[in-house]
Scaffold this motif. Structure first.
Motif, short mmCIF file in Angstrom:
data_model
loop_
_atom_site.label_atom_id
_atom_site.label_comp_id
_atom_site.label_asym_id
_atom_site.label_seq_id
_atom_site.Cartn_x
_atom_site.Cartn_y
_atom_site.Cartn_z
N HIS A 30 0.86 -1.19 0.00
CA HIS A 30 0.00 0.00 0.00
C HIS A 30 0.88 1.22 0.00
CE1 HIS A 30 -3.79 -2.03 0.93
NE2 HIS A 30 -3.17 -2.70 1.88
N GLU A 31 0.25 2.37 -0.12
CA GLU A 31 0.90 3.63 0.21
C GLU A 31 0.45 3.97 1.62
OE1 GLU A 31 0.03 6.53 -2.84
OE2 GLU A 31 1.59 5.69 -4.13
N TRP A 32 1.42 4.36 2.46
CA TRP A 32 1.19 4.57 3.88
C TRP A 32 1.51 6.02 4.28
CZ3 TRP A 32 -0.77 0.54 6.60
CH2 TRP A 32 -0.66 -0.74 6.03
N ASN A 33 0.56 6.69 4.93
CA ASN A 33 0.83 8.00 5.52
C ASN A 33 1.67 7.81 6.77
OD1 ASN A 33 -0.63 9.72 3.77
ND2 ASN A 33 -2.53 9.14 4.77
N ILE A 34 2.67 8.64 6.94
CA ILE A 34 3.48 8.60 8.15
C ILE A 34 2.76 9.46 9.19
CG2 ILE A 34 5.72 9.13 9.18
CD1 ILE A 34 6.92 8.77 6.33
N ASP A 35 2.19 8.82 10.21
CA ASP A 35 1.38 9.51 11.21
C ASP A 35 2.16 9.93 12.45
OD1 ASP A 35 -0.90 9.14 9.59
OD2 ASP A 35 -1.20 7.14 10.44
N LYS A 36 3.03 9.03 12.93
CA LYS A 36 3.78 9.29 14.16
C LYS A 36 5.22 8.85 14.02
CE LYS A 36 -0.08 8.63 17.37
NZ LYS A 36 -0.52 7.85 18.55
N ILE A 37 6.09 9.57 14.70
CA ILE A 37 7.50 9.18 14.81
C ILE A 37 7.84 9.17 16.29
CG2 ILE A 37 9.87 9.84 14.33
CD1 ILE A 37 9.05 10.55 11.59
N MET A 137 2.12 4.18 10.81
CA MET A 137 1.55 4.61 9.53
C MET A 137 0.15 4.05 9.33
SD MET A 137 4.90 4.25 7.05
CE MET A 137 5.03 2.47 7.14
N SER A 138 -0.64 4.77 8.55
CA SER A 138 -1.98 4.31 8.17
C SER A 138 -2.08 4.32 6.65
CB SER A 138 -3.05 5.22 8.78
OG SER A 138 -2.87 6.55 8.35
N VAL A 139 -2.98 3.51 6.11
CA VAL A 139 -3.14 3.41 4.66
C VAL A 139 -3.54 4.78 4.11
CG1 VAL A 139 -4.47 2.37 2.78
CG2 VAL A 139 -3.70 0.96 4.68
N ARG A 140 -2.84 5.19 3.07
CA ARG A 140 -3.10 6.47 2.42
C ARG A 140 -4.36 6.37 1.58
NH1 ARG A 140 1.05 9.50 -1.69
NH2 ARG A 140 0.39 11.60 -1.17
N LYS A 141 -5.22 7.36 1.69
CA LYS A 141 -6.48 7.35 0.93
C LYS A 141 -6.47 8.36 -0.16
CE LYS A 141 -8.76 5.51 4.79
NZ LYS A 141 -9.44 5.41 5.87
#
Length: 141
Positions: A30-37, A137-141
């Motif tokens: 998938h494409e993943w949004n980087i939410d937290k580091i 990360m969460s799935v990019r929409k």
């Protein structure tokens, strides 16, 4: 009647669920949004939304760290729940941007990644050697 019930139960047990098991390839590609580091919400001060794209079949990684593009190869071993991941074959463009702080955090975090795991909600957590969450990360929409 009792024999019919037993025969039906045996057939049902042998065929099992017709559900398909999710594979690591299906879960990770998938494409993943980087939410937290490092457990902190990512404050993007860059030009683009940071994301990582993973193509398990081709062992390719791509994305954006807020300014510069990421590309390269990766290796992952495991299943749809957890495993190891090697992102050391990744490179990036080298443009200078007005604010490099988000990009610096992302690149430092990526250099620590050794393992992965999925949450029940479908998020992908990249962890260090000690299973500490480095990137969420969460799935990019």
């Amino acid at each position: 009647m009792k024999k019919l019930f037993i025969a039906t139960a045996v057939v049902a047990a042998l065929t099992g669920c017709s559900c398909q098991k999710t594979t690591m390839k299906d879960a990770m590609t998938h494409e993943w949004n980087i939410d937290k580091i490092d457990g902190q919400a990512l404050e993007n001060k860059g030009e683009k939304t940071p994301f990582i794209g993973l193509d398990v079949e081709k062992n390719r990684v791509y994305g954006n760290a807020s300014c510069n593009s990421l590309t390269g190869g990766f290796k992952a071993e495991g299943d749809a729940k957890k495993g190891t991941i090697d992102l050391s074959q990744m490179g990036m463009t080298r443009m200078m941007c007005p604010d490099m702080s988000t990009e610096t955090k992302i690149m430092e975090a990526l250099s620590k990644v050794k393992k992965y795991r999925f949450t029940k909600s479908g998020s992908l957590i990249l962890t260090d050697d000690h299973d500490k969450a480095v990137i969420e990360m969460s799935v990019r929409k």
